[in-house]
Scaffold this active site. Structure first.
Site, PDB file in Angstrom:
ATOM      1  CG  LEU A 137      -1.553   1.364   1.586  1.00 26.50           C
ATOM      2  CD1 LEU A 137      -2.575   1.769   0.511  1.00 26.50           C
ATOM      3  CD2 LEU A 137      -2.194   1.330   2.972  1.00 26.50           C
ATOM      4  CB  SER A 138       0.768   4.261   0.490  1.00 31.34           C
ATOM      5  OG  SER A 138       1.137   5.611   0.472  1.00 31.34           O
ATOM      6  CB  ALA A 139       5.638   4.288   1.025  1.00 29.38           C
TER       7      ALA A 139
END
Length: 341
Positions: A137-139
């Site tokens: 997720l995300s980074a």
């Protein structure tokens, strides 16, 4: 497009903790100085698959597992889990450093740590080296892109949730720009970045891409770019919501959730639980991803109609775009880059 129930999008409770994860005790070279945790269901047979799960900024491995339900799926369907965990010594907001050149090259930094831990985990538990997958997720999603590009020989598939394509940024200023207002890049140039990251020539990993269409932290156009990057690498042709290779196999899919912000979509089933950045919108992405990889039978979601995965046009004046609050966007971007609490 899948449309969430706004009343269920966010949770105010603290991040849940899953006590099932334990420290991985195998020996491996760790140049990126990451912590490694794992979950191996009791009685797991030899040659079982392995899924690598990468948390987002401000999250922990255990917290992300508790929110996403991966350990429940692993128990049910028979695969092992490896959870790399970032340290505050590496990044103050525990973001994987997907924008640091020394951490995103094959054989270097955090990317090498993850790949080395995978090899050690496969050997230690006698897992199937041909069925290793990575999601984040995300980074963590951006780092999943890094792993798929730099170690395509290691991973059979991946899933990028609210992340960015490989090579989107080198350094913090470029990362901020890429997250908020990514530069339009042709599929061929995006694909070339992957092809240049290793000497591998295929078969390439299959990739599932997930993004909320009102994500103010990482623009949804980054999700489009991830899908187009891997479609180009595969030489795949679009067929509705997926891209298929010459043999007709779906090798890339793009799911854009209408009305969802920044986070992992969950449905509160299969062990998932709402928490910050774990958004109960009635769509269980973990189970859907496992099915796309062939690790579980496909389950009918409570809502599903993926958005088209073509690049979105950029407005002439981003400061006047109705979806963007510039001040809030800058703050969100700084937090996600690990530069602001």
């Amino acid at each position: 497009m899948p449309r969430p129930n706004p009343a269920r999008r966010r949770a105010s409770s603290p991040e849940p903790v899953n006590i099932a994860l334990t420290e991985f005790t195998g020996s491996f070279d760790n140049p990126g100085a990451l912590r490694m945790l794992n979950f191996v269901p009791a009685g797991l047979p030899d040659t079982a698959p392995l899924v690598v799960v990468l948390h987002g900024c401000t999250q922990t491995a255990a917290g992300y597992d508790a929110g996403s339900g991966w350990s429940t799926l692993a128990e049910r369907h028979g695969f092992a889990l490896l959870f790399p965990e970032q340290t505050r010594a590496n990044n103050p907001n525990t973001c994987f450093n997907w924008f640091e050149s020394s951490d995103i090259r094959r054989g270097s930094g955090e990317a090498a740590s993850i790949a080395n831990a995978v090899a050690a985990m496969v050997a230690h538990h006698r897992l199937d080296s041909a069925r290793v997958f990575v999601t984040g997720l995300s980074a963590g999603g951006a780092m999943a892109s890094v792993m798929l590009a730099t170690y395509p020989d290691v991973f059979a598939g991946g899933a990028v949730i609210a992340g960015l394509p490989f090579g989107a940024a080198h350094g913090v200023p470029e990362a901020m720009q890429a997250m908020a207002r990514p530069t339009e890049t042709s599929p061929r140039l995006l694909g070339n970045r992957v092809r240049a990251a290793s000497t591998f020539t295929g078969p390439w990993p299959i990739v599932s891409v997930w993004h909320g269409d009102v994500d103010r932290t990482v623009s949804v156009r980054n999700g489009d770019a991830v899908a187009l990057q891997w479609a180009d690498v595969h030489g795949a042709t679009r067929d509705g919501d997926v891209w298929r290779n010459a043999a007709g196999v779906a090798v890339v899919e793009m799911v854009t959730v209408d009305g969802m912000g920044h986070g992992t979509p969950i449905d509160g089933l299969d062990g998932s639980a709402a928490a910050p950045f774990m958004l109960d919108v009635g769509i269980g992405s973990s189970a859907r991803i496992a099915a796309f990889w062939g690790l579980a039978a496909a389950a009918a979601p409570r809502a599903h109609a993926p958005h088209k995965a073509e690049p979105r046009p950029q407005p002439a004046n981003p400061h006047k775009h109705p979806k963007f609050d510039v001040t809030g966007l800058i703050h969100d971007t700084l937090r996600s880059a690990g530069l602001m609490k």
